[in-house]
Scaffold this motif. Structure first.
Motif, mmCIF file in Angstrom:
data_model
loop_
_atom_site.group_PDB
_atom_site.id
_atom_site.type_symbol
_atom_site.label_atom_id
_atom_site.label_comp_id
_atom_site.label_asym_id
_atom_site.label_seq_id
_atom_site.Cartn_x
_atom_site.Cartn_y
_atom_site.Cartn_z
ATOM 1 N N HIS A 120 0.813 -1.219 0.000
ATOM 2 C CA HIS A 120 0.000 0.000 0.000
ATOM 3 C C HIS A 120 0.849 1.272 0.000
ATOM 4 O O HIS A 120 0.641 2.165 -0.839
ATOM 5 N N TYR A 121 1.790 1.376 0.924
ATOM 6 C CA TYR A 121 2.585 2.605 0.997
ATOM 7 C C TYR A 121 3.539 2.732 -0.188
ATOM 8 O O TYR A 121 3.714 3.812 -0.734
ATOM 9 N N VAL A 272 -5.021 11.370 -12.342
ATOM 10 C CA VAL A 272 -4.328 10.083 -12.367
ATOM 11 C C VAL A 272 -5.196 9.047 -11.665
ATOM 12 O O VAL A 272 -5.494 9.175 -10.469
ATOM 13 N N GLU A 273 -5.611 8.017 -12.395
ATOM 14 C CA GLU A 273 -6.433 6.974 -11.795
ATOM 15 C C GLU A 273 -5.556 5.960 -11.075
ATOM 16 O O GLU A 273 -4.490 5.570 -11.558
ATOM 17 N N THR A 274 -6.017 5.521 -9.906
ATOM 18 C CA THR A 274 -5.319 4.497 -9.140
ATOM 19 C C THR A 274 -6.285 3.362 -8.809
ATOM 20 O O THR A 274 -7.496 3.546 -8.809
ATOM 21 N N TYR A 275 -5.722 2.202 -8.526
ATOM 22 C CA TYR A 275 -6.514 1.023 -8.185
ATOM 23 C C TYR A 275 -5.947 0.473 -6.879
ATOM 24 O O TYR A 275 -5.109 -0.415 -6.878
ATOM 25 N N ASN A 276 -6.388 1.063 -5.772
ATOM 26 C CA ASN A 276 -5.918 0.674 -4.452
ATOM 27 C C ASN A 276 -7.101 0.122 -3.677
ATOM 28 O O ASN A 276 -7.941 0.879 -3.203
ATOM 29 N N ALA A 277 -7.172 -1.194 -3.570
ATOM 30 C CA ALA A 277 -8.289 -1.861 -2.913
ATOM 31 C C ALA A 277 -7.892 -2.296 -1.507
ATOM 32 O O ALA A 277 -6.723 -2.241 -1.134
ATOM 33 N N SER A 278 -8.873 -2.752 -0.731
ATOM 34 C CA SER A 278 -8.576 -3.265 0.604
ATOM 35 C C SER A 278 -7.574 -4.409 0.537
ATOM 36 O O SER A 278 -6.739 -4.579 1.425
ATOM 37 N N GLU A 279 -7.633 -5.177 -0.543
ATOM 38 C CA GLU A 279 -6.780 -6.354 -0.676
ATOM 39 C C GLU A 279 -5.357 -6.029 -1.114
ATOM 40 O O GLU A 279 -4.465 -6.874 -1.019
ATOM 41 N N GLY A 280 -5.135 -4.810 -1.629
ATOM 42 C CA GLY A 280 -3.790 -4.461 -2.059
ATOM 43 C C GLY A 280 -3.788 -3.315 -3.040
ATOM 44 O O GLY A 280 -4.831 -2.920 -3.574
ATOM 45 N N PHE A 281 -2.598 -2.769 -3.281
ATOM 46 C CA PHE A 281 -2.439 -1.729 -4.294
ATOM 47 C C PHE A 281 -2.136 -2.433 -5.613
ATOM 48 O O PHE A 281 -1.106 -3.093 -5.757
ATOM 49 N N PHE A 282 -3.039 -2.275 -6.592
ATOM 50 C CA PHE A 282 -2.937 -3.059 -7.808
ATOM 51 C C PHE A 282 -2.350 -2.310 -9.011
ATOM 52 O O PHE A 282 -1.541 -2.872 -9.742
ATOM 53 N N ALA A 283 -2.768 -1.076 -9.239
ATOM 54 C CA ALA A 283 -2.399 -0.444 -10.501
ATOM 55 C C ALA A 283 -2.479 1.071 -10.420
ATOM 56 O O ALA A 283 -3.141 1.621 -9.542
ATOM 57 N N VAL A 284 -1.801 1.736 -11.362
ATOM 58 C CA VAL A 284 -1.832 3.198 -11.447
ATOM 59 C C VAL A 284 -1.698 3.610 -12.910
ATOM 60 O O VAL A 284 -0.996 2.968 -13.697
#
Length: 505
Positions: A120-121, A272-284
């Motif tokens: 995540h970080y 900038v779109e990000t894909y940070n879900a509870s399960e993990g940081f996936f994509a940017v």
């Protein structure tokens, strides 16, 4: 001196590693899988499936089944009671609370120390690194970042476990030094009552020097309008003249893009779109001109993909990253450094390129309409709404849609409940435009609409102001990371909203 250049220097080596995604994707992902198996081989699940003897991807897939939250839940319950070394080494203290399944009001997703630090970080840092590469004129560090998180405050599950929505977990555990470059204060950011929280954030940030925003587009619009109301300004760029980037995620940005351009009319603003879900940081998103996002493949997550047409099969085909194909939709399956093993996230993505692998979020495996074989996905709906709005001069705040099934001599059709901020001149013209654009975006929908044989033209019902927020409020889910279910194959949600829509304020 531009302090932002310090970050450019610090991120140089990391960007070189990200560049390796293009030619070493398979090798990087195989290394991630090997690391995860080795790390967890002495856990309960590691001994059960004999992780120490899994030497390749084929053995991994043959030995470990794909699960969803129902399969994870027994472990979560035991970890809440203090058991350790079940799915990941040691004790997992933190759990990201998110919207539940059919059987549960909420899900509690484990967030290990490794996931916080290495996924995540680091994912958040990668967002900044990639953005600074794309914007050489950035003065990102000249001001602060405004983060609009969720509405689940940090709370105790047991003496061994704490929870909150993902944003609360991240804020609670963040390096204290980061608080010098973010706003509002931790106390305000972790408030749980949403409307009071918005008021406090607005009051605390109006006079701050904000250069960047992070959050969900729909909820940020509410905050922006509140700030403009309080300041008497017409544009957000008048309040924060050095604002330059919005890192957004959670829902599609397409229906809101024009509203943001109207409220922040400056060429230096980036999205900038990000894909940070509870399960993990996936994509940017790594290219301002390409809406697809770069899958981050070295943050402690191993990815697998189930073709959309196989989602409901008892033995679906499952592919690793290196066997995916462009222009296909997949359900996303992950193995992570929080101990999620072949976990079906419930998200669907469209792969747009392979080297490096880039994706567009298509929706949820449960949130689509396929009542007549039309296979209408959320990404189709978002693009259709955006095009119809542009063609008719409308502005959409929120919407949901569901099928009306055939009855007697009446053809089946889709029914859309839409809250407009700016009504189209003609509701019928908007419905016609939306229907036409959905046909252009989805060949299955187009085929079912051919001469109205299988599917009639969609119906649009205007929603009264704040109807969707009322629906969320009744369920204790107002604000933050909670989202309106856009598309549903049944009418459960839309009937509840239609009932509210008939009530007068």
């Amino acid at each position: 001196m531009n302090k932002t250049n310090i970050l450019r220097y610090l991120y140089a080596d990391r960007l070189k590693k990200i560049d390796l995604y293009s030619r070493n994707g398979e090798e990087i992902q195989r290394q991630q899988l090997s690391y995860l198996l080795a790390k967890a081989k002495r856990t309960e699940i590691g001994r059960q499936y004999e992780f120490n003897s899994i030497k390749n991807y084929s053995a991994f897939t043959s030995r470990i089944p794909v699960i969803d939250y129902e399969g994870l839940k027994p472990y979560v319950k035991r970890m809440h009671q203090g058991e350790q070394n079940l799915i990941w080494p040691g004790r997992i203290k933190w759990y990201a609370k998110s919207s539940g399944t059919t059987n549960d009001k909420s899900k509690f997703i484990p967030v290990s120390k490794e996931a916080l630090k290495e996924c995540h970080y680091r994912g958040g840092q990668d967002c900044v690194a990639i953005y600074l590469r794309n914007n050489p004129d950035s003065r990102f560090l000249s001001g602060k970042g405004l983060i609009l998180g969720g509405s689940h405050k940090v709370s105790s599950i047991s003496r061994y476990a704490d929870c909150g929505d993902l944003s609360a977990v991240l804020i609670q555990n963040i390096n204290p030094l980061i608080n010098f470059i973010r706003t509002p204060s931790k106390k305000i950011a972790l408030m749980s009552e949403w409307e009071s929280k918005l008021e406090s954030i607005a009051n605390a940030t109006i006079h701050a020097h904000v250069t960047n925003l992070s959050g969900v587009p729909s909820w940020f619009l509410v905050l922006i309008k509140l700030i403009l109301q309080k300041t008497g300004k017409q544009y957000l760029s008048e309040v924060w003249p050095d604002l330059e980037v919005f890192f957004h995620g959670g829902i599609s940005f397409d229906p809101y893009r024009e509203q943001y351009k109207e409220l922040i009319p400056t060429e230096k603003m980036h999205y900038v779109e990000t894909y940070n879900a509870s399960e993990g940081f996936f994509a940017v998103q790594n290219d301002f001109t390409d809406p697809a996002m770069l899958l981050m493949i070295d943050l402690g997550i191993f990815y697998e993909f189930i073709p959309l047409e196989d989602i409901n099969k008892p033995s679906p085909r499952i592919y690793p990253l290196w066997e995916t194909e462009p222009d296909r939709h997949y359900a996303l399956v992950i193995t992570t450094n929080s101990g999620l093993w072949r976990y079906n996230t419930g998200d669907t993505v469209k792969v747009t390129s392979i080297n490096p692998l880039k994706i567009i979020i298509a929706g949820r495996t449960k949130f689509f309409i396929n009542a007549f074989g039309e296979e209408l996905m959320v990404d189709n709906a978002e693009k259709g709404i955006a095009r119809a709005s542009a063609e008719t001069g409308a502005t959409v705040i929120n919407y949901t849609a569901a099928p009306i099934y055939m009855s007697g001599k009446t053809k089946g059709r889709h029914q859309w409940l839409i809250e407009f901020e700016k009504m189209p001149k003609s509701l019928d013209s908007f419905a016609e435009s939306l229907d036409r654009n959905l046909q252009m975006l989805n060949s299955d929908y187009e085929a079912k609409r051919y001469k109205d044989i299988a599917l009639g033209r969609l119906e649009v019902i205007p929603a009264r102001k704040d109807i969707f927020n009322e629906w969320l409020r009744e369920r204790g889910k107002l604000g933050g990371q909670h989202k309106i279910p856009r598309l549903n194959n049944n009418r459960n949600f839309i009937e509840e909203m239609l009932s509210l829509n008939q009530n007068k304020i």
